[in-house]
Design a protein around this motif. Structure first.
Motif, PDB file in Angstrom:
ATOM      1  N   PHE A 103       0.974  -1.005   0.467  1.00 14.09           N
ATOM      2  CA  PHE A 103       0.260   0.152   0.189  1.00 14.09           C
ATOM      3  C   PHE A 103       0.805   1.069  -0.167  1.00 14.09           C
ATOM      4  N   ALA A 104       1.700   1.504   0.995  1.00 13.36           N
ATOM      5  CA  ALA A 104       2.164   2.478   0.864  1.00 13.36           C
ATOM      6  C   ALA A 104       4.053   1.880   0.234  1.00 13.36           C
ATOM      7  N   LEU A 116      10.242  -0.745  -1.990  1.00 11.98           N
ATOM      8  CA  LEU A 116      10.685   0.967  -1.728  1.00 11.98           C
ATOM      9  C   LEU A 116       9.407   1.213  -1.514  1.00 11.98           C
ATOM     10  N   VAL A 117       9.542   1.611   0.051  1.00  9.53           N
ATOM     11  CA  VAL A 117       8.281   1.567   0.494  1.00  9.53           C
ATOM     12  C   VAL A 117       8.382   2.534   0.966  1.00  9.53           C
ATOM     13  N   GLU A 173       5.246   1.757   7.962  1.00 12.69           N
ATOM     14  CA  GLU A 173       4.135   1.922   8.371  1.00 12.69           C
ATOM     15  C   GLU A 173       3.488   0.928   8.659  1.00 12.69           C
ATOM     16  N   ASN A 174       2.256   0.944   8.798  1.00 10.28           N
ATOM     17  CA  ASN A 174       1.096   0.028   8.958  1.00 10.28           C
ATOM     18  C   ASN A 174       1.101  -1.229   8.333  1.00 10.28           C
ATOM     19  N   THR A 175       0.944  -1.190   6.961  1.00  5.60           N
ATOM     20  CA  THR A 175       0.588  -2.113   6.563  1.00  5.60           C
ATOM     21  C   THR A 175       2.259  -2.848   5.512  1.00  5.60           C
ATOM     22  N   VAL A 221       8.296  11.271  -5.002  1.00  8.41           N
ATOM     23  CA  VAL A 221       7.845   9.926  -4.337  1.00  8.41           C
ATOM     24  C   VAL A 221       6.138  10.281  -5.077  1.00  8.41           C
ATOM     25  N   LEU A 222       5.725   9.582  -5.573  1.00  5.53           N
ATOM     26  CA  LEU A 222       4.176   9.221  -5.772  1.00  5.53           C
ATOM     27  C   LEU A 222       3.799   7.541  -5.408  1.00  5.53           C
ATOM     28  N   SER A 223       2.766   7.689  -3.792  1.00  4.65           N
ATOM     29  CA  SER A 223       2.517   6.975  -3.698  1.00  4.65           C
ATOM     30  C   SER A 223       1.451   5.645  -4.126  1.00  4.65           C
TER      31      SER A 223
END
Length: 415
Positions: A103-104, A116-117, A173-175, A221-223
Motif C-alpha cells: 500500500f505505502a 521501495l516503501v 507504516e502499519n501496512t 514520490v508518488l504514493s
C-alpha cells in the motif's frame, strides 16, 4: 560508480570531501580499510560504514565507539555477518529479509515487488525533542503534510537489553511487513535508529544504502495509495530523505545536542568566594552555567556556544546517599545566560559531601560533575551562649541553689 559519487549530498553534510585529509569522517569502503588510530590517537571523529557486505574489524570499531566517537552504519538488501554483529553490539538486529508494503510504496517500484516503501511514521519521542535531532520544522509537521521518506533494504528491531540507549527515529507504516521466520509487522519494523551511549558516543543505523543516495534525496514520490491521475499530479512530493538525513548528520557530527558545563561555583549565601570547609546548617548557594553548541557540519566553520535553557536540571548534595536533592532554577536577572542557581541548608551531619550533577536528556550529551567538600560540626565556641530549649534546666539549677541557700539560713540561724 563510487559511493562518494552516488551519495555525495549526505557525505557533504558530514564534511566528507573528495581529497580532504582533515575531514571529520571517513567512508569505509570494501576495498579501503583506513587506519582509525595512530600512536594511540584517533584520526577521525566520525566513521561512515557504507559497505554492507565487506569484512569489518568489529573490535576496533567498538573501541572507536567506546572512545566517544560517532559511527554511521548503513546496510542494504544484503548485510554481511560482520555488520550484523556490529549492529547487534549497538543494540539492534537486522531482519532476515527486506521490508515490503503493498500500500505505502512508490509507484515507480512496480518491478521490485513493492520494496521501495514510503513512510511518514516519525517516532513520537523524536518529535518531542524538537530541533536537537530532526529540527523544529520536521518535529512540528503533521504526518499527512510531512514529506515522505523512501526506503529500500533491511529494517531492524531494537533488542530489549539496549532499548534505553537506542532511539528509533522512523518506523515502517502499519501496512508494511517482513516475510519469513522472525518477520516483522507494521511499526515493529524500524527503518532508522540512533544510539547515544553513556560515554556520549553516537551512532546512526539504517538498513538502506538507497535511502542515503542522491537519487533518494531528489526523488519525486508518488504514493501507490493514490487512485486517480489527477490525484497523482497533486500527490507528487519531494522525498524527505534529504532534510531528515542532513539533520541527523549534524547530530552525528555533534553540531547539535552538544552541551558543556562552563562554570560551577558554590559559596555561603551572602558571600562570593567558595570556602574550603562548610559547617553544618550553613546556607549554601550553588551556581552553574550550561551552554549548547550551535553549528553547521556542512559549513565547517560556523558555530558558537549559546545558553541552554531547561527546567529539569537537578543537583544532589550527597554522602553515600543524597541528603539534599533540588532542582536548579534559571537566574531571574540573567534568564538568557544559561545560569542556574539553587539554595539549600547543609544537613546536620558532618563528613565529606559531594556536589553531584548528572544531567541526561535524549539527544544531548550528558553532563556529569562530582565535587567534594568537607562539612564540619560546630566548634566549642560557636554554640549559642544560652539555648532556649535548656531554659527548664537553667531554672532547675538556680531553684536548687536558692533552695539550698534558704535551707542553710534557716538551719543555721533558727532555734
Amino acid at each position: 560508480m563510487s559511493v562518494r559519487a552516488t551519495h555525495s549530498a549526505f557525505l557533504a553534510s558530514l564534511g566528507v570531501l573528495e581529497g580532504s585529509d582533515d575531514a571529520p569522517a571517513v567512508v569505509h569502503l570494501a576495498s579501503h580499510a583506513p587506519e582509525l588510530s595512530k600512536y594511540g590517537e584517533y584520526s577521525y571523529e566520525v566513521v561512515v560504514l557504507m559497505c554492507p557486505r565487506a569484512a569489518l574489524d568489529v573490535e576496533s570499531l567498538l573501541d572507536f565507539v567506546d572512545a566517544g566517537r560517532s559511527l554511521v552504519l548503513v546496510g542494504d538488501e544484503v548485510v554481511g555477518e560482520d555488520m550484523r554483529e556490529l549492529a547487534s553490539e549497538l543494540g539492534v538486529e537486522f531482519a532476515a529479509d527486506v521490508v515490503r508494503d503493498h500500500f505505502a510504496h512508490d509507484r515507480s517500484d512496480s518491478a521490485h515487488a513493492h520494496t521501495l516503501v514510503v513512510s511518514r511514521a516519525l517516532e513520537s519521542r523524536v518529535r518531542a525533542q524538537g530541533s536537537v535531532l530532526i529540527g523544529e520544522r520536521l518535529a512540528a509537521e503533521q504526518p499527512e503534510s510531512r514529506s515522505p521518506f523512501v526506503f529500500r533494504g533491511l529494517p531492524h528491531s531494537v533488542t530489549q537489553e539496549q532499548s534505553s540507549l537506542v532511539l528509533p527515529v522512523l518506523r515502517a507504516e502499519n501496512t508494511a511487513y517482513v516475510a519469513g521466520p522472525g518477520g516483522l509487522q507494521g511499526g515493529d519494523a524500524v527503518l532508522l535508529s540512533v544510539v547515544q551511549a553513556r560515554n556520549n558516543a553516537r551512532a546512526l543505523i539504517c538498513g538502506s544504502l538507497y535511502a542515503f543516495s542522491d537519487a533518494a534525496f531528489g526523488l519525486q514520490v508518488l504514493s501507490a495509495q493514490e487512485e486517480t491521475a489527477a490525484q497523482e499530479e497533486t500527490a507528487a512530493q519531494l522525498s524527505g530523505n534529504g532534510e531528515l538525513m542532513r539533520a541527523l548528520a549534524a547530530w552525528i557530527a555533534k553540531q547539535r545536542g552538544l552541551l558543556r558545563l562552563r562554570e560551577f561555583a558554590h559559596h555561603r549565601v551572602g558571600e562570593s568566594e567558595s570556602a574550603p570547609v562548610y559547617r553544618i546548617r550553613d546556607q549554601l548557594e550553588v551556581e552553574m552555567v550550561l551552554e549548547q553548541w550551535i553549528g553547521d557540519a556542512a559549513a565547517g566553520t560556523g558555530g558558537h556556544w549559546a545558553p541552554f535553557a531547561a527546567d529539569d536540571v537537578q543537583l544532589e548534595f550527597a554522602m553515600l546517599d543524597p541528603y539534599v536533592r533540588t532542582t536548579l532554577q534559571q537566574a531571574q536577572t540573567q534568564a538568557q545566560s544559561g545560569r542556574y542557581v539553587a539554595r539549600f541548608e547543609v544537613p546536620d551531619v558532618y563528613g565529606v559531601f559531594t556536589f553531584h550533577v548528572e544531567y541526561r536528556r535524549t539527544g544531548y550529551t550528558a553532563i556529569l560533575l562530582d565535587q567534594q567538600v568537607p562539612v564540619r560540626p560546630y566548634r566549642h565556641d560557636e554554640y549559642e551562649r544560652f539555648i532556649v530549649t535548656a531554659y527548664p534546666y537553667y531554672a532547675a539549677t538556680f531553684s536548687l541553689m536558692c533552695g539550698l541557700f534558704l535551707f542553710s539560713a534557716v538551719f543555721l540561724y533558727t532555734k
